[in-house]
Design a protein around this motif. Structure first.
Motif, short mmCIF file in Angstrom:
data_model
loop_
_atom_site.label_atom_id
_atom_site.label_comp_id
_atom_site.label_asym_id
_atom_site.label_seq_id
_atom_site.Cartn_x
_atom_site.Cartn_y
_atom_site.Cartn_z
N PRO A 291 0.84 -1.20 0.00
CA PRO A 291 0.00 0.00 0.00
C PRO A 291 0.88 1.26 0.00
CG PRO A 291 -0.67 -1.53 1.74
CD PRO A 291 0.64 -2.01 1.22
N ALA A 292 0.48 2.27 -0.74
CA ALA A 292 1.23 3.53 -0.75
C ALA A 292 1.33 4.07 0.67
CB ALA A 292 0.53 4.54 -1.66
N GLY A 293 2.53 4.51 1.05
CA GLY A 293 2.74 5.03 2.39
C GLY A 293 3.15 3.99 3.41
N HIS A 294 3.13 2.74 3.04
CA HIS A 294 3.55 1.66 3.94
C HIS A 294 5.07 1.70 4.12
CE1 HIS A 294 4.34 -2.50 5.25
NE2 HIS A 294 3.07 -2.55 5.63
N PRO A 295 5.61 1.28 5.27
CA PRO A 295 7.07 1.30 5.49
C PRO A 295 7.86 0.55 4.42
CG PRO A 295 5.93 0.91 7.56
CD PRO A 295 4.88 0.89 6.50
N LEU A 296 7.27 -0.50 3.82
CA LEU A 296 7.99 -1.26 2.79
C LEU A 296 7.82 -0.68 1.39
CD1 LEU A 296 7.20 -4.96 3.85
CD2 LEU A 296 9.22 -3.58 4.40
N ALA A 297 7.06 0.42 1.28
CA ALA A 297 6.79 0.98 -0.04
C ALA A 297 8.00 1.72 -0.61
CB ALA A 297 5.59 1.93 0.02
N SER A 298 8.89 2.17 0.23
CA SER A 298 10.07 2.90 -0.24
C SER A 298 11.32 2.07 -0.01
CB SER A 298 10.18 4.24 0.51
OG SER A 298 10.28 4.02 1.89
N GLY A 299 12.35 2.40 -0.72
CA GLY A 299 13.61 1.67 -0.59
C GLY A 299 14.13 1.22 -1.92
N GLU A 300 15.37 0.80 -1.94
CA GLU A 300 16.02 0.35 -3.16
C GLU A 300 16.14 -1.16 -3.16
OE1 GLU A 300 16.95 2.17 -5.75
OE2 GLU A 300 16.20 4.00 -4.80
N GLY A 301 16.07 -1.73 -4.35
CA GLY A 301 16.28 -3.16 -4.50
C GLY A 301 15.08 -3.98 -4.10
N PRO A 302 15.14 -5.27 -4.40
CA PRO A 302 14.01 -6.16 -4.10
C PRO A 302 13.90 -6.46 -2.61
CG PRO A 302 15.84 -7.41 -5.02
CD PRO A 302 16.23 -5.97 -5.12
N LEU A 303 12.71 -6.73 -2.17
CA LEU A 303 12.49 -7.10 -0.77
C LEU A 303 12.91 -8.55 -0.53
CD1 LEU A 303 8.94 -5.51 -0.33
CD2 LEU A 303 11.07 -4.73 0.74
N LYS A 304 13.24 -8.83 0.73
CA LYS A 304 13.63 -10.18 1.13
C LYS A 304 12.60 -10.74 2.10
CE LYS A 304 18.59 -9.29 0.60
NZ LYS A 304 18.42 -7.94 0.06
N LEU A 305 12.66 -12.03 2.33
CA LEU A 305 11.70 -12.67 3.23
C LEU A 305 11.68 -12.00 4.60
CD1 LEU A 305 12.45 -16.41 2.37
CD2 LEU A 305 10.25 -15.28 2.06
N GLN A 306 12.87 -11.67 5.12
CA GLN A 306 12.96 -11.09 6.46
C GLN A 306 12.30 -9.71 6.55
OE1 GLN A 306 15.40 -12.57 4.80
NE2 GLN A 306 15.64 -14.41 6.07
N ASP A 307 12.14 -9.01 5.42
CA ASP A 307 11.52 -7.69 5.44
C ASP A 307 10.04 -7.76 5.83
OD1 ASP A 307 13.84 -6.31 4.60
OD2 ASP A 307 13.44 -6.85 2.52
N PHE A 308 9.44 -8.93 5.71
CA PHE A 308 8.00 -9.07 5.99
C PHE A 308 7.71 -9.44 7.45
CE2 PHE A 308 8.40 -9.60 1.45
CZ PHE A 308 7.29 -8.96 0.94
N GLU A 309 8.74 -9.55 8.26
CA GLU A 309 8.56 -9.92 9.66
C GLU A 309 7.55 -9.01 10.36
OE1 GLU A 309 8.70 -11.92 13.05
OE2 GLU A 309 10.09 -12.51 11.43
N ASP A 310 6.52 -9.63 10.93
CA ASP A 310 5.48 -8.99 11.74
C ASP A 310 4.62 -7.99 10.95
OD1 ASP A 310 4.18 -8.94 14.23
OD2 ASP A 310 5.08 -7.00 14.69
N HIS A 311 4.67 -8.02 9.63
CA HIS A 311 3.80 -7.15 8.84
C HIS A 311 2.49 -7.87 8.52
CE1 HIS A 311 6.23 -3.59 8.14
NE2 HIS A 311 7.28 -4.37 7.86
N ALA A 312 1.42 -7.11 8.40
CA ALA A 312 0.13 -7.68 7.97
C ALA A 312 0.26 -8.12 6.51
CB ALA A 312 -0.98 -6.65 8.13
N PHE A 313 -0.16 -9.33 6.22
CA PHE A 313 0.02 -9.93 4.90
C PHE A 313 -1.33 -10.46 4.41
CE2 PHE A 313 1.25 -13.01 1.72
CZ PHE A 313 2.44 -12.53 1.19
N VAL A 314 -1.78 -9.96 3.26
CA VAL A 314 -3.03 -10.44 2.65
C VAL A 314 -2.69 -11.64 1.79
CG1 VAL A 314 -5.03 -9.87 1.24
CG2 VAL A 314 -3.95 -8.10 2.65
#
Length: 308
Positions: A173-196
């Motif tokens: 979602p726009a504005g989410h902490p994972l919405a910004s940053g460089e490079g691809p996300l990793k599995l560990q980046d999703f720790e404790d985040h709400a996941f649909v």
């Protein structure tokens, strides 16, 4: 053994149930009241039980008669489908192409491919069924010229046509902490985040669950959906992040949704099926070609967005 019903007896029985009187049924069948009364007596002798009760000048079917009527109506509904199909064939200006597809492709790949095909063959009639073509078989009866599935497939009853290979992407979602940053996300980046997430029996859901479990990453799963488009809608509403096939995800890019790459992204394969014992229609081959072209163009777009 008692003989079965004749088609004439079935027609008489249906007419009497429908109209409630022998007189009305006779008029509908182009017969006379005395003739139909005799036929009704022979009908009850054939079935071996009473079919109607007379109350207030009308014939009311018994419980057994209603069961028989429902069985007959089921048979006639099949005939109605045959006649409806015949009408569609007569009304079609040219060839009729039957496509069976998973819903996600009906909303992503097919619209553009079908539009291109129609520009080439404006008289073509295309009937699209949103169902998994793999659920059909020579026993149940193939009802498609071309079927669209995710993944690869190996079955001697169908010819498999590869259309495209992709990598899944992250929807944020726009504005989410994972919405910004460089490079691809990793599995560990999703720790404790709400996941649909997709439904528990979805094969791609099972692959992702296994990956997160093996990595020891814990997600919160506030919403589980059965379709990829529904997952995107939930992400757009801010209910969490997700990882999905890029074909569906691209349709939501910029609409309060950010797409990012995923370092460990599972592959996503798109294939077309053609029943081996069904004659090829020219339009099926041309549609497969357009689908392959749309897949290639989508892959180029993903590369330009650094999502592939």
């Amino acid at each position: 053994m008692r003989p079965g019903l004749t088609l004439r007896q079935v027609d008489v029985f249906r007419a009497i149930v429908k109209f409630g009187t022998v007189t009305a049924a006779a008029a509908a069948l182009g017969s006379s009241q005395p003739t139909l009364t005799r036929e009704l007596l022979r009908l009850e002798a054939t079935v071996g039980f009473q079919l109607f009760e007379r109350r207030r000048q009308r014939l009311h079917p018994t419980a057994r008669a209603l069961k028989l009527y429902h069985a007959i109506e089921e048979a006639y509904s099949g005939l109605d489908k045959i006649n409806a199909s015949l009408l569609r064939m007569r009304a079609a200006y040219g060839e009729i192409l039957q496509v069976s597809t998973l819903p996600t492709f009906a909303q992503s790949l097919l619209p553009e491919a079908v539009a291109r095909l129609h520009r080439e063959a404006p008289g073509l009639t295309i009937e699209i069924d949103n169902g998994d073509p793999r659920n059909q078989s020579p026993i149940s009866g193939f009802n498609f010229d071309l079927g669209l599935i995710e993944g690869e497939y190996d079955d001697p009853t169908t010819e498999v046509i590869p259309l495209g290979r992709f990598r899944q992407v992250c929807l944020i979602p726009a504005g989410h902490p994972l919405a910004s940053g460089e490079g691809p996300l990793k599995l560990q980046d999703f720790e404790d985040h709400a996941f649909v997430s997709l439904g528990p029996k979805d094969p791609y859901r099972m692959i992702l669950d296994r990956m997160f479990d093996e990595a020891g990453v814990t997600r919160r799963l506030p919403v589980t959906m059965q379709s990829a488009n529904a997952v995107c809608e939930m992400v757009r509403s801010g209910l969490g992040v997700s990882i999905l096939n890029p074909l569906t995800a691209l349709g939501y890019l910029g609409d309060r949704v950010v797409l990012r790459g995923f370092a460990q992204a599972p592959g996503f394969v798109v294939s077309a099926l053609h029943p081996a014992d069904r004659p090829w229609v020219d339009s099926a081959g041309r549609l497969a070609g357009h689908l392959r072209a749309v897949c290639a163009e989508t892959q180029q777009r993903l590369q330009a967005l650094r999502l592939s």
